[in-house]
Motif scaffolding. Sequence first.
Motif, PDB file in Angstrom:
ATOM      1  N   THR A 298      -9.608 -66.639   7.806  1.00 47.53           N
ATOM      2  CA  THR A 298      -8.707 -67.647   8.355  1.00 47.53           C
ATOM      3  C   THR A 298      -9.475 -68.553   9.299  1.00 47.53           C
ATOM      4  O   THR A 298     -10.641 -68.297   9.622  1.00 47.53           O
ATOM      5  CB  THR A 298      -7.527 -66.978   9.092  1.00 47.53           C
ATOM      6  OG1 THR A 298      -6.579 -67.972   9.480  1.00 47.53           O
ATOM      7  CG2 THR A 298      -8.004 -66.218  10.323  1.00 47.53           C
ATOM      8  N   VAL A 299      -8.843 -69.611   9.757  1.00 47.02           N
ATOM      9  CA  VAL A 299      -9.483 -70.546  10.680  1.00 47.02           C
ATOM     10  C   VAL A 299      -9.625 -69.886  12.050  1.00 47.02           C
ATOM     11  O   VAL A 299      -8.689 -69.245  12.547  1.00 47.02           O
ATOM     12  CB  VAL A 299      -8.661 -71.853  10.796  1.00 47.02           C
ATOM     13  CG1 VAL A 299      -9.220 -72.762  11.872  1.00 47.02           C
ATOM     14  CG2 VAL A 299      -8.625 -72.564   9.447  1.00 47.02           C
ATOM     15  N   ALA A 300     -10.781 -70.024  12.642  1.00 46.12           N
ATOM     16  CA  ALA A 300     -11.039 -69.423  13.952  1.00 46.12           C
ATOM     17  C   ALA A 300     -10.040 -69.924  14.981  1.00 46.12           C
ATOM     18  O   ALA A 300      -9.709 -71.105  15.037  1.00 46.12           O
ATOM     19  CB  ALA A 300     -12.470 -69.757  14.394  1.00 46.12           C
ATOM     20  N   ARG A 301      -9.508 -68.998  15.781  1.00 44.36           N
ATOM     21  CA  ARG A 301      -8.546 -69.253  16.853  1.00 44.36           C
ATOM     22  C   ARG A 301      -7.233 -69.844  16.342  1.00 44.36           C
ATOM     23  O   ARG A 301      -6.495 -70.490  17.091  1.00 44.36           O
ATOM     24  CB  ARG A 301      -9.138 -70.155  17.946  1.00 44.36           C
ATOM     25  CG  ARG A 301     -10.375 -69.599  18.622  1.00 44.36           C
ATOM     26  CD  ARG A 301     -10.774 -70.392  19.855  1.00 44.36           C
ATOM     27  NE  ARG A 301      -9.810 -70.211  20.938  1.00 44.36           N
ATOM     28  CZ  ARG A 301      -9.107 -71.196  21.478  1.00 44.36           C
ATOM     29  NH1 ARG A 301      -9.237 -72.430  21.027  1.00 44.36           N
ATOM     30  NH2 ARG A 301      -8.268 -70.953  22.475  1.00 44.36           N
ATOM     31  N   SER A 302      -6.927 -69.606  15.093  1.00 44.39           N
ATOM     32  CA  SER A 302      -5.660 -70.108  14.548  1.00 44.39           C
ATOM     33  C   SER A 302      -4.537 -69.127  14.839  1.00 44.39           C
ATOM     34  O   SER A 302      -4.764 -67.945  15.140  1.00 44.39           O
ATOM     35  CB  SER A 302      -5.781 -70.325  13.043  1.00 44.39           C
ATOM     36  OG  SER A 302      -5.999 -69.098  12.368  1.00 44.39           O
ATOM     37  N   LEU A 303      -3.321 -69.622  14.728  1.00 48.53           N
ATOM     38  CA  LEU A 303      -2.128 -68.784  14.796  1.00 48.53           C
ATOM     39  C   LEU A 303      -1.675 -68.477  13.381  1.00 48.53           C
ATOM     40  O   LEU A 303      -1.680 -69.354  12.522  1.00 48.53           O
ATOM     41  CB  LEU A 303      -1.000 -69.502  15.546  1.00 48.53           C
ATOM     42  CG  LEU A 303      -1.251 -69.833  17.014  1.00 48.53           C
ATOM     43  CD1 LEU A 303      -0.096 -70.670  17.565  1.00 48.53           C
ATOM     44  CD2 LEU A 303      -1.426 -68.562  17.842  1.00 48.53           C
ATOM     45  N   ASN A 304      -1.260 -67.238  13.144  1.00 49.76           N
ATOM     46  CA  ASN A 304      -0.700 -66.876  11.849  1.00 49.76           C
ATOM     47  C   ASN A 304       0.825 -66.883  11.970  1.00 49.76           C
ATOM     48  O   ASN A 304       1.405 -66.016  12.620  1.00 49.76           O
ATOM     49  CB  ASN A 304      -1.201 -65.504  11.415  1.00 49.76           C
ATOM     50  CG  ASN A 304      -0.587 -65.044  10.103  1.00 49.76           C
ATOM     51  OD1 ASN A 304      -0.417 -63.853   9.863  1.00 49.76           O
ATOM     52  ND2 ASN A 304      -0.263 -65.977   9.227  1.00 49.76           N
ATOM     53  N   ILE A 305       1.454 -67.887  11.371  1.00 46.46           N
ATOM     54  CA  ILE A 305       2.916 -67.986  11.343  1.00 46.46           C
ATOM     55  C   ILE A 305       3.317 -68.157   9.887  1.00 46.46           C
ATOM     56  O   ILE A 305       3.218 -69.257   9.337  1.00 46.46           O
ATOM     57  CB  ILE A 305       3.438 -69.162  12.187  1.00 46.46           C
ATOM     58  CG1 ILE A 305       2.847 -69.137  13.601  1.00 46.46           C
ATOM     59  CG2 ILE A 305       4.961 -69.136  12.244  1.00 46.46           C
ATOM     60  CD1 ILE A 305       3.215 -70.355  14.448  1.00 46.46           C
ATOM     61  N   PRO A 306       3.745 -67.090   9.206  1.00 51.38           N
ATOM     62  CA  PRO A 306       4.067 -67.183   7.785  1.00 51.38           C
ATOM     63  C   PRO A 306       5.139 -68.232   7.500  1.00 51.38           C
ATOM     64  O   PRO A 306       6.085 -68.400   8.271  1.00 51.38           O
ATOM     65  CB  PRO A 306       4.562 -65.781   7.443  1.00 51.38           C
ATOM     66  CG  PRO A 306       3.962 -64.899   8.494  1.00 51.38           C
ATOM     67  CD  PRO A 306       3.894 -65.723   9.728  1.00 51.38           C
ATOM     68  N   ALA A 307       4.988 -68.930   6.390  1.00 53.99           N
ATOM     69  CA  ALA A 307       5.829 -70.081   6.067  1.00 53.99           C
ATOM     70  C   ALA A 307       7.312 -69.750   6.066  1.00 53.99           C
ATOM     71  O   ALA A 307       8.131 -70.572   6.487  1.00 53.99           O
ATOM     72  CB  ALA A 307       5.408 -70.659   4.714  1.00 53.99           C
ATOM     73  N   SER A 427       4.622 -52.782   9.012  1.00 52.50           N
ATOM     74  CA  SER A 427       3.839 -52.951   7.782  1.00 52.50           C
ATOM     75  C   SER A 427       2.686 -53.922   7.931  1.00 52.50           C
ATOM     76  O   SER A 427       1.807 -53.960   7.079  1.00 52.50           O
ATOM     77  CB  SER A 427       4.754 -53.424   6.641  1.00 52.50           C
ATOM     78  OG  SER A 427       5.300 -54.692   6.940  1.00 52.50           O
ATOM     79  N   GLY A 428       2.664 -54.722   9.001  1.00 54.41           N
ATOM     80  CA  GLY A 428       1.532 -55.602   9.239  1.00 54.41           C
ATOM     81  C   GLY A 428       1.864 -57.061   9.460  1.00 54.41           C
ATOM     82  O   GLY A 428       1.068 -57.795  10.043  1.00 54.41           O
ATOM     83  N   ALA A 429       3.040 -57.541   9.035  1.00 51.38           N
ATOM     84  CA  ALA A 429       3.366 -58.967   9.134  1.00 51.38           C
ATOM     85  C   ALA A 429       3.532 -59.410  10.584  1.00 51.38           C
ATOM     86  O   ALA A 429       2.887 -60.367  11.035  1.00 51.38           O
ATOM     87  CB  ALA A 429       4.629 -59.273   8.336  1.00 51.38           C
ATOM     88  N   ARG A 430       4.382 -58.731  11.330  1.00 48.56           N
ATOM     89  CA  ARG A 430       4.586 -59.097  12.740  1.00 48.56           C
ATOM     90  C   ARG A 430       3.313 -58.878  13.546  1.00 48.56           C
ATOM     91  O   ARG A 430       3.001 -59.641  14.479  1.00 48.56           O
ATOM     92  CB  ARG A 430       5.739 -58.281  13.331  1.00 48.56           C
ATOM     93  CG  ARG A 430       7.111 -58.635  12.811  1.00 48.56           C
ATOM     94  CD  ARG A 430       8.175 -57.671  13.314  1.00 48.56           C
ATOM     95  NE  ARG A 430       8.054 -56.352  12.706  1.00 48.56           N
ATOM     96  CZ  ARG A 430       8.779 -55.294  13.069  1.00 48.56           C
ATOM     97  NH1 ARG A 430       9.644 -55.394  14.068  1.00 48.56           N
ATOM     98  NH2 ARG A 430       8.631 -54.128  12.454  1.00 48.56           N
ATOM     99  N   ASN A 431       2.574 -57.826  13.191  1.00 49.92           N
ATOM    100  CA  ASN A 431       1.334 -57.522  13.890  1.00 49.92           C
ATOM    101  C   ASN A 431       0.335 -58.660  13.769  1.00 49.92           C
ATOM    102  O   ASN A 431      -0.331 -59.033  14.740  1.00 49.92           O
ATOM    103  CB  ASN A 431       0.741 -56.239  13.314  1.00 49.92           C
ATOM    104  CG  ASN A 431      -0.438 -55.727  14.124  1.00 49.92           C
ATOM    105  OD1 ASN A 431      -0.452 -55.837  15.337  1.00 49.92           O
ATOM    106  ND2 ASN A 431      -1.422 -55.186  13.436  1.00 49.92           N
TER     107      ASN A 431
END
Length: 464
Positions: A298-307, A427-431
């Motif tokens: 993933t992009v460095a220092r990005s936030l993961n917010i699923p669509a 399961s990993g999504a919120r984490n």
Amino acid sequence: MLIERIYDEDLAQASYFIGCQSKGEAIVVDGRRDIAVYQDLAAKNHMKIVAVTETHIHADYLSGTRELAAATGATMYVSGEGGPDWQYGFDAERLYDGDAITLGNISVKALHTPGHTPEHLSFLVTDGAFSDQPGYLLSGDFVFSGDLGRPDLLDEAAGGIDTRFEGAKQLFASLRDKFLTLPDYVQVHPAHGAGSACGKALGAIPSSTVGYERLYAWWGPYLAANDEQGFINELLDGQPDAHAYFARMKHENREGPAVMGKRAPLPELDAAAVVKGLEEDTLTFVDTRGNREVHRGTVARSLNIPAGKMASYGAWVVDPEKGKNPLVLLAPGREAAQEMWDHLVRVGIDNVAGYVTTLDGLPMTTPRLLQPEELDGFDAALLLDVRNRSEHAAGHIPGSAQLGAGRIMWHLDQLPEDGPIVTYCQSGARNSVAASALRRAGYDVVELDGSYAAWSASRLSAQS
């Protein structure tokens, strides 16, 4: 009469469009800020939106009442109940218990139903062209399918102290004196469904009836026995974590959310411009893919917010009152990017610079993962469970501390400043969402691969 339910799966939130076909007038109840859906319904049915209202000062999303009124010229109506501490801070017509809004043959009558909040209104709808008796109740966050609105949010999210007990008593009285006095056939249309944090056991069924709830909801026996204390104990037990962003929603909804007006389409951004913004820390990148894809790079220092959860998860990790950087979204195209932005503005995250359709040319990294079988020998400064309190209580990894993903960024003082933090959810999504925000904030975070489910499976495998 026309009644349409507009449901947002992301926030598990329902708004309602009610129209009089003979007069061509409509009212929107509990609308959201991206208002095109209501305007399209009005145009499709040759109606004009002449009134907008809401059941209460919402905690989980920003109200679209002001946005709709500005766009359509509709009259705004808000609750005047609840006392001086619960008055709206913007100009609108005030509704009190028994007041009615009339649209042709339709009457929308306000019922003061405090408990979830002191000012809460429900709306009793009568289709005068069909009957002189009410047939529908828009119950807001008062009565859900199989559950009730939680009375503890003022304590959890709005700075109240022990208001939950008075709220629970008010809910008991509202059920006894208002809800249960209605005919059993009255249809109940709540403002939330399963997945909302506004209650602890909301049903997924979109509507119910007074009679069905009277007979089968968990609270029915307590009301039948007039057991107020038993009701209060059961109501307050096991409520889920209140997300920290709820406090911001309460404040903004009370004072009046900013009116955005017509928004220009999001532009597609050049990779070089995004790289420059990332290097200068004037942009924040949002990886909208699922956690498994993010873990591959993933992009460095990005936030993961699923669509699919842009509003609910986005509000966990983006605080527009503190973070001023505009967001850059990863999206397959303009239409998808625009939809993601629609979801973000529902929780007041308006500042989006644009989107990119590929990660090519952007600075990449791979998040650190820890396999369940490696956990026992790993020297962690903290093992952190980012699930809800009730999930942690039902079963957790020994030695772990609990801090819900929706609260972490507001409680960084509870985290160690040095050493790796191992995080997990179910399961990993919120984490992945929480871990990405902590990494961006400078913490050394290692995600437990597969989270609690994988750890539990590994323990069972080791025992067999």
